[in-house]
Design a protein around this motif. Structure first.
Motif, PDB file in Angstrom:
ATOM      1  N   THR A   1       0.798  -1.231   0.000  1.00 29.76           N
ATOM      2  CA  THR A   1       0.000   0.000   0.000  1.00 29.76           C
ATOM      3  C   THR A   1       0.828   1.278   0.000  1.00 29.76           C
ATOM      4  O   THR A   1       0.263   2.378  -0.014  1.00 29.76           O
ATOM      5  CB  THR A   1      -0.931   0.029   1.218  1.00 29.76           C
ATOM      6  N   ARG A   2       2.134   1.152   0.016  1.00 29.17           N
ATOM      7  CA  ARG A   2       3.021   2.302  -0.078  1.00 29.17           C
ATOM      8  C   ARG A   2       4.257   1.889  -0.877  1.00 29.17           C
ATOM      9  O   ARG A   2       4.548   0.709  -1.009  1.00 29.17           O
ATOM     10  CB  ARG A   2       3.458   2.805   1.313  1.00 29.17           C
ATOM     11  N   LYS A   3       4.994   2.856  -1.367  1.00 24.83           N
ATOM     12  CA  LYS A   3       6.230   2.551  -2.061  1.00 24.83           C
ATOM     13  C   LYS A   3       7.174   1.820  -1.110  1.00 24.83           C
ATOM     14  O   LYS A   3       7.460   2.311  -0.003  1.00 24.83           O
ATOM     15  CB  LYS A   3       6.881   3.841  -2.558  1.00 24.83           C
ATOM     16  N   PRO A   4       7.658   0.627  -1.489  1.00 27.37           N
ATOM     17  CA  PRO A   4       8.569  -0.113  -0.597  1.00 27.37           C
ATOM     18  C   PRO A   4       9.815   0.707  -0.253  1.00 27.37           C
ATOM     19  O   PRO A   4      10.342   1.438  -1.094  1.00 27.37           O
ATOM     20  CB  PRO A   4       8.930  -1.354  -1.426  1.00 27.37           C
ATOM     21  N   GLN A   5      10.237   0.580   0.990  1.00 23.79           N
ATOM     22  CA  GLN A   5      11.433   1.288   1.447  1.00 23.79           C
ATOM     23  C   GLN A   5      12.603   0.312   1.454  1.00 23.79           C
ATOM     24  O   GLN A   5      12.620  -0.639   2.237  1.00 23.79           O
ATOM     25  CB  GLN A   5      11.208   1.852   2.843  1.00 23.79           C
ATOM     26  N   ILE A   6      13.554   0.555   0.563  1.00 24.02           N
ATOM     27  CA  ILE A   6      14.700  -0.336   0.442  1.00 24.02           C
ATOM     28  C   ILE A   6      15.843   0.218   1.275  1.00 24.02           C
ATOM     29  O   ILE A   6      16.316   1.334   1.045  1.00 24.02           O
ATOM     30  CB  ILE A   6      15.114  -0.489  -1.029  1.00 24.02           C
TER      31      ILE A   6
ATOM     32  N   ALA B   1      10.991  -8.878  -2.703  1.00 30.37           N
ATOM     33  CA  ALA B   1      10.652  -7.634  -2.012  1.00 30.37           C
ATOM     34  C   ALA B   1      11.379  -6.454  -2.646  1.00 30.37           C
ATOM     35  O   ALA B   1      10.813  -5.354  -2.768  1.00 30.37           O
ATOM     36  CB  ALA B   1      11.002  -7.749  -0.526  1.00 30.37           C
ATOM     37  N   ARG B   2      12.614  -6.645  -3.051  1.00 26.07           N
ATOM     38  CA  ARG B   2      13.361  -5.570  -3.706  1.00 26.07           C
ATOM     39  C   ARG B   2      12.746  -5.204  -5.056  1.00 26.07           C
ATOM     40  O   ARG B   2      12.861  -4.065  -5.510  1.00 26.07           O
ATOM     41  CB  ARG B   2      14.825  -5.976  -3.891  1.00 26.07           C
ATOM     42  N   ASP B   3      12.099  -6.173  -5.684  1.00 27.35           N
ATOM     43  CA  ASP B   3      11.464  -5.931  -6.978  1.00 27.35           C
ATOM     44  C   ASP B   3      10.008  -5.475  -6.841  1.00 27.35           C
ATOM     45  O   ASP B   3       9.385  -5.094  -7.842  1.00 27.35           O
ATOM     46  CB  ASP B   3      11.499  -7.206  -7.833  1.00 27.35           C
TER      47      ASP B   3
ATOM     48  N   PRO C   1       3.588 -17.685  -7.275  1.00 27.82           N
ATOM     49  CA  PRO C   1       4.757 -18.577  -7.414  1.00 27.82           C
ATOM     50  C   PRO C   1       5.452 -18.477  -8.764  1.00 27.82           C
ATOM     51  O   PRO C   1       6.667 -18.564  -8.845  1.00 27.82           O
ATOM     52  CB  PRO C   1       4.145 -19.972  -7.210  1.00 27.82           C
ATOM     53  N   HIS C   2       4.672 -18.280  -9.856  1.00 27.74           N
ATOM     54  CA  HIS C   2       5.287 -18.262 -11.179  1.00 27.74           C
ATOM     55  C   HIS C   2       6.143 -17.033 -11.406  1.00 27.74           C
ATOM     56  O   HIS C   2       6.871 -16.959 -12.379  1.00 27.74           O
ATOM     57  CB  HIS C   2       4.228 -18.353 -12.283  1.00 27.74           C
ATOM     58  N   GLU C   3       6.027 -16.025 -10.525  1.00 31.05           N
ATOM     59  CA  GLU C   3       6.850 -14.829 -10.689  1.00 31.05           C
ATOM     60  C   GLU C   3       8.176 -14.983  -9.953  1.00 31.05           C
ATOM     61  O   GLU C   3       9.035 -14.165 -10.061  1.00 31.05           O
ATOM     62  CB  GLU C   3       6.100 -13.598 -10.163  1.00 31.05           C
TER      63      GLU C   3
END
Length: 322
Positions: free
Chosen positions: A270-275, A307-309, A320-322
């Motif tokens: 729900t938000r831009k992931p924070q790396i 998660a990084r992607d 799973p296929h991703e």
């Protein structure tokens, strides 16, 4: 679509196009429902289509991607676009399923329908070239033929409260799947939540973005659920808004509901992931725990790479296929 839109601006003075867009934006952002067509003539329609169609297309496409994720085997044979104007949502539907779904676009602005018909005829896409473009007042009096898919994008803002309720109820009655998109603002989200409640009351189940059909876990007034779609900026965009970036992010809120079984995402970003170094922070809306922040680290292996992607609006964890 972009090439066709660029061609439309030939012969329309840039200053006039920019002035039309600025006036129309002011109308759409006003707090009072217009209760009448905002697009008055071809100049209005051409300018606003060139400015807004790409953004509407990208927002609706994102919502349709979420529907496809929840119901990967389902393909609509018929589509009705309520308040569809020049047909941006219909272009998104045609691309999403690469099929010749029979489309009907309903709108109360004849200049918008005429331009939409012109663009569709030149597209070479069967589902667009064969679309029906019908003038209809988008109000409580609207009646919609049964359709596999009904889209209502950036329309509810223009309606009175009573007409909004009636249009959503009619969409729910007529459709197997309903996709509603509004601006990603607090009041746009409020209209989406109101529509969501009405769709559930009509017997539909939520397919996206929510992982459930229970009450939204966001406490009213504290936040709002919205997402972003990347949109390439045309020269008209840059002239109206200033700046030189080749893109902008269209913020939108949406809901997808169906009458057939679906498999919603277990959770959604729900938000831009924070790396961060060695970890990714994901803000999630989940099926069982409401709003939650997960920290995914290198020790999670393949999940850390995922998660990084991950992007804002994605299902989590990825299929799973991703």
């Amino acid at each position: 679509m972009r090439d066709a839109l660029a061609g439309l601006l030939d012969g329309l003075p840039p200053t006039k196009a920019a002035q039309a867009v600025e006036r129309l934006i002011a109308s759409y952002r006003g707090t009072t429902p217009t209760d009448a067509p905002v697009l008055r003539d071809r100049s209005d329609v051409v300018a606003y289509a060139a400015y807004r169609m790409p953004a509407t297309f990208e927002a609706v496409r994102s919502a349709l991607d979420a529907l496809r994720g929840a119901a990967p085997e389902w393909v609509p044979g018929t589509h009705t676009d309520i308040g569809g104007g020049t047909g941006a949502a219909s272009w998104a539907v045609a691309e999403a399923w690469d099929s010749a779904a029979r489309t009907a676009v309903l709108d109360w602005a004849e200049p918008a329908l005429a331009l939409g018909r012109e663009l569709a005829a030149a597209s070479g896409v069967p589902g667009l070239a064969g679309a029906a473009w019908r003038r209809a007042r988008i109000s409580a009096a609207l009646r919609v033929e049964s359709s596999d898919l009904v889209t209502v994008s950036y329309v509810l803002k223009e309606l009175t409260e009573a007409d909004r309720a009636a249009v959503v109820t009619e969409a729910a009655r007529a459709a197997q799947a309903v996709v509603i998109v509004e601006p990603g603002t607090p009041d746009g989200y409020a209209r989406i939540i109101e529509a969501r409640d009405r769709l559930i009351a009509a017997g539909l189940r939520i397919a996206a973005p929510c992982p459930h059909s229970a009450a939204c876990p966001i406490e009213p007034g504290t936040d709002w659920c919205h997402f972003a779609a990347r949109v390439s900026r045309s020269s008209l965009h840059r002239q109206v808004k200033g700046g030189s970036l080749a893109y902008e992010d269209e913020k939108f809120s949406y809901v997808v509901a169906t009458r057939f079984p679906v498999a919603p995402a277990p959770a959604r970003v729900t938000r831009k992931p924070q790396i961060r170094k060695g970890q990714v922070l994901l803000d999630l809306c989940t099926e069982d725990d409401g709003l939650r922040r997960d920290t995914v680290t290198k020790r999670h292996g393949a999940l850390y790479k995922a998660a990084r992607d991950a992007a804002w609006g994605d299902a989590w964890p990825p299929p799973p296929h991703e």
